[in-house]
Design an enzyme around this catalytic site. Structure first.
Site, PDB file in Angstrom:
ATOM      1  N   LYS A 242       1.114 -11.136   1.521  1.00  0.00           N
ATOM      2  CA  LYS A 242       2.432 -11.295   2.895  1.00  0.00           C
ATOM      3  C   LYS A 242       1.708 -12.735   2.623  1.00  0.00           C
ATOM      4  O   LYS A 242       1.066 -12.708   3.344  1.00  0.00           O
ATOM      5  CB  LYS A 242       1.811 -10.108   4.266  1.00  0.00           C
ATOM      6  CG  LYS A 242       1.342  -8.399   3.050  1.00  0.00           C
ATOM      7  CD  LYS A 242       3.412  -8.429   3.042  1.00  0.00           C
ATOM      8  CE  LYS A 242       3.916  -7.034   2.259  1.00  0.00           C
ATOM      9  NZ  LYS A 242       2.905  -6.714   1.579  1.00  0.00           N
TER      10      LYS A 242
HETATM   11  N1  T4K Z   1       4.849  -1.263   3.328  1.00  0.00           N
HETATM   12  C1  T4K Z   1       6.093  -1.952   2.349  1.00  0.00           C
HETATM   13  C2  T4K Z   1       6.914  -2.030   2.089  1.00  0.00           C
HETATM   14  C3  T4K Z   1       4.939  -2.891   2.241  1.00  0.00           C
HETATM   15  O1  T4K Z   1       5.427  -3.334   0.820  1.00  0.00           O
HETATM   16  C4  T4K Z   1       3.019  -2.191   1.365  1.00  0.00           C
HETATM   17  C5  T4K Z   1       2.554  -3.273   0.835  1.00  0.00           C
HETATM   18  C6  T4K Z   1       2.876  -1.716   2.361  1.00  0.00           C
HETATM   19  C7  T4K Z   1       3.426  -0.722   3.058  1.00  0.00           C
HETATM   20  C8  T4K Z   1       1.302  -1.287   2.705  1.00  0.00           C
HETATM   21  O2  T4K Z   1       0.712  -2.140   3.013  1.00  0.00           O
HETATM   22  P1  T4K Z   1      -0.586  -2.470   2.603  1.00  0.00           P
HETATM   23  O3  T4K Z   1      -1.395  -1.180   2.688  1.00  0.00           O
HETATM   24  O4  T4K Z   1      -1.278  -2.944   1.320  1.00  0.00           O
HETATM   25  O5  T4K Z   1      -1.188  -3.912   4.122  1.00  0.00           O
HETATM   26  C9  T4K Z   1       0.936  -6.287  -3.502  1.00  0.00           C
HETATM   27  C10 T4K Z   1       0.545  -6.064  -1.774  1.00  0.00           C
HETATM   28  O6  T4K Z   1      -1.171  -5.409  -2.229  1.00  0.00           O
HETATM   29  C11 T4K Z   1       0.529  -5.055  -1.131  1.00  0.00           C
HETATM   30  O7  T4K Z   1       0.134  -5.368   0.200  1.00  0.00           O
HETATM   31  C12 T4K Z   1       2.008  -4.808  -0.815  1.00  0.00           C
HETATM   32  N2  T4K Z   1       3.266  -4.263  -0.253  1.00  0.00           N
HETATM   33  C13 T4K Z   1       3.183  -5.267  -2.623  1.00  0.00           C
HETATM   34  C14 T4K Z   1       4.469  -5.528  -2.084  1.00  0.00           C
HETATM   35  O8  T4K Z   1       2.811  -5.777  -3.141  1.00  0.00           O
HETATM   36  P2  T4K Z   1       0.875  -5.297  -6.171  1.00  0.00           P
HETATM   37  O9  T4K Z   1       0.886  -3.681  -6.607  1.00  0.00           O
HETATM   38  O10 T4K Z   1       2.301  -6.215  -6.457  1.00  0.00           O
HETATM   39  O11 T4K Z   1      -0.512  -6.347  -5.717  1.00  0.00           O
HETATM   40  P3  T4K Z   1      -0.791  -7.352  -7.085  1.00  0.00           P
HETATM   41  O12 T4K Z   1      -2.207  -7.287  -7.207  1.00  0.00           O
HETATM   42  O13 T4K Z   1       0.069  -6.497  -8.309  1.00  0.00           O
HETATM   43  O14 T4K Z   1      -0.591  -8.966  -6.320  1.00  0.00           O
HETATM   44  C15 T4K Z   1       0.910  -9.004  -6.066  1.00  0.00           C
HETATM   45  C16 T4K Z   1       0.745 -10.607  -6.857  1.00  0.00           C
HETATM   46  O15 T4K Z   1       0.105 -11.048  -6.140  1.00  0.00           O
HETATM   47  C17 T4K Z   1      -0.055 -10.786  -7.703  1.00  0.00           C
HETATM   48  O16 T4K Z   1       0.550 -11.633  -9.320  1.00  0.00           O
HETATM   49  C18 T4K Z   1      -1.010 -11.405  -8.122  1.00  0.00           C
HETATM   50  C19 T4K Z   1      -0.500 -12.558  -7.247  1.00  0.00           C
HETATM   51  N3  T4K Z   1      -2.144 -12.222  -6.068  1.00  0.00           N
HETATM   52  C20 T4K Z   1      -2.683 -11.064  -5.573  1.00  0.00           C
HETATM   53  C21 T4K Z   1      -3.767 -10.636  -4.613  1.00  0.00           C
HETATM   54  C22 T4K Z   1      -4.061 -10.041  -3.752  1.00  0.00           C
HETATM   55  C23 T4K Z   1      -2.537 -13.093  -5.732  1.00  0.00           C
HETATM   56  O17 T4K Z   1      -2.399 -14.005  -6.570  1.00  0.00           O
HETATM   57  N4  T4K Z   1      -4.022 -13.190  -5.251  1.00  0.00           N
HETATM   58  C24 T4K Z   1      -4.326 -11.999  -3.931  1.00  0.00           C
HETATM   59  O18 T4K Z   1      -5.268 -12.373  -3.885  1.00  0.00           O
HETATM   60  O19 T4K Z   1       0.844  -4.831  -4.344  1.00  0.00           O
END
Ligand code: T4K
Length: 403
Positions: free
Chosen positions: A200
């Site tokens: 975020k």
């Molecule tokens: N409600 C809504 C509408 C939401 O969008 C979300 C979360 C939630 C509730 C729940 O919030 P939290 O419980 O997470 O606080 C990611 C996030 O993990 C998630 O928080 C977020 N929404 C969602 C939209 O996106 P993924 O599965 O797409 O994450 P991931 O690991 O594939 O990462 C996304 C991109 O960011 C990748 O290209 C890698 C990059 N990245 C990721 C991390 C963690 C980095 O470059 N560095 C990092 O440290 O869910």
């Protein structure tokens, strides 16, 4: 800049970027300030349980939002679960399927049935006109999601909730720093929930918060996120462990100090994408209301294959081969994910707009790790792919099937 389809990495050319461009690359803020805070935590030996940084973080968020209470948590999913439980939702709750699966899971986790409602095709948020027909005697609430930072129709939802005596919570995971009719998101419904996950624009590595103007609800939520403790040895309510720790709060506070800069970068990226993508047939960029406050944290396009001649997924594959890690936020819709797909195999029939959007949506890289030159190249590759869709389709069709 890539000029012909032979320059595309999907056909064997070198990728446009040697390092991946991410949709959710974290904004880091002032590293020195963060380290100072981390040293303070270590020196003071106070790591969690309502420490000074968590208190300061809650106060700053509440000030920015102009809300009475902010209760910081370990993440937004737990914050949603607690807000849902504290508000008294049970039975069935009406929620959009076009959201991150956490919104639905936060209900199902406590055996509340998420009843998926379709979206308005223009706002892409839950369609208030479709809610009334989904209300049953078991319905106790509505959860609106301010998708991609764009506020729900807050007035219509408030009216519905009041008319049918329903609880109303907003999943504002995307919408910290945004306003609706000049009032900050965080002030609507019974409570709203922010996410401060690493991806975020404002991040505390992992983190979230419930904000509310309801004193009683806030008190209950405070107890619930700390096992129900009101005082030492005094448990007054059912609870869980939803606490934010001091390291997360330190990251969040440091991030807050760069808030204006981060938003300005996101805003410039948005306008740069807008310019570069304009005129590409079949590509529509989600627009923001410039009269409101906005964090501009997601760059969302819809790809209309009937016009482009190339599908959203083919464009995604082309981008990924260039190390541009565009994401389908959100695909395929919660109703097509387990366990909901098994529970409601025919839900899609009631969700035509959700299904349509799920097959067209694509989030493009932005944030402080992405600059104008990168954005121009991302747009250039999309333009190149669409201008040569027929040839690309033929070439992709001729590729040997992946083993
Ligand atoms: N409600 C809504 C509408 C939401 O969008 C979300 C979360 C939630 C509730 C729940 O919030 P939290 O419980 O997470 O606080 C990611 C996030 O993990 C998630 O928080 C977020 N929404 C969602 C939209 O996106 P993924 O599965 O797409 O994450 P991931 O690991 O594939 O990462 C996304 C991109 O960011 C990748 O290209 C890698 C990059 N990245 C990721 C991390 C963690 C980095 O470059 N560095 C990092 O440290 O869910």
């Amino acid at each position: 800049m890539k000029k012909t389809i032979d320059d595309l990495a999907i056909f064997g050319a070198p990728p446009a970027f040697s390092k991946s461009l991410h949709v959710g690359r974290p904004n880091i803020g002032n590293r020195e300030k963060l380290m100072q805070r981390i040293n303070y935590i270590l020196d003071s030996r106070w790591l969690t349980n309502d420490g000074t940084f968590v208190q300061e973080f809650e106060q700053r968020i509440a000030e920015i939002v102009g809300v009475k209470h902010c209760i910081a948590m370990c993440n937004a999913t737990i914050a949603l679960e607690i807000a849902i439980r504290a508000s008294g939702m049970t039975g069935e709750v009406i929620v959009p399927s076009m959201t991150f699966v956490a919104t639905a899971h936060a209900l199902q986790w406590q055996e509340i049935t998420p009843v998926f409602c379709d979206i308005d095709p223009v706002t892409c948020n839950i369609d208030p006109k479709k809610i009334e027909q989904m209300i049953t005697p078991r319905t106790t609430g509505i959860i609106g999601v301010h998708l991609w930072s764009r506020p729900c129709d807050v007035d219509a939802l408030a009216e519905l909730a009041q008319k049918h005596n329903l609880k109303l919570i907003y999943d504002a995971a995307h919408a910290f720093g945004c306003s609706y009719n000049g009032k900050m998101i965080g002030n609507f419904g019974d409570a709203e929930v922010f996410s401060f996950h690493a991806t975020k624009f404002l991040n505390s590595a992992e983190g979230g918060a419930v904000v509310t103007n309801d004193d009683e609800l806030a008190q209950k939520i405070r107890w619930m996120k700390n096992f129900g403790f009101e005082d030492v040895d005094l448990v007054v309510y059912i609870g869980t462990n939803g606490k934010m720790n001091e390291f997360s709060a330190a990251m969040g506070l440091t991030s807050l100090e760069s808030l204006d800069e981060i938003i300005e970068t996101n805003r410039q990226n948005y306008f740069h994408y807008r310019k570069e993508l304009s005129g590409i047939p079949g590509v529509t960029l989600a627009q923001f209301n410039e009269g409101e406050k906005c964090n501009y944290q997601y760059i969302i396009v819809q790809i209309d294959k009937d016009v482009t001649g190339i599908s959203r997924d083919e464009i995604k594959d082309i981008l990924w081969s260039e190390n541009i890690l565009a994401r389908r936020y959100f695909y395929p819709g919660c109703h097509r994910m387990e366990p909901y797909r098994s529970y409601f195999p025919h839900a899609g029939l009631l969700l035509p707009e959700t299904e349509r959007l799920a097959d067209r949506v694509l989030a493009l890289p932005t944030g402080t790790a992405v600059g104008a030159a990168e954005i121009s190249e991302v747009a250039n590759i999309i333009r190149l792919a669409i201008a040569n869709s027929k040839q690309i389709g033929e070439k992709l069709g001729n590729r040997p099937a992946a083993s």
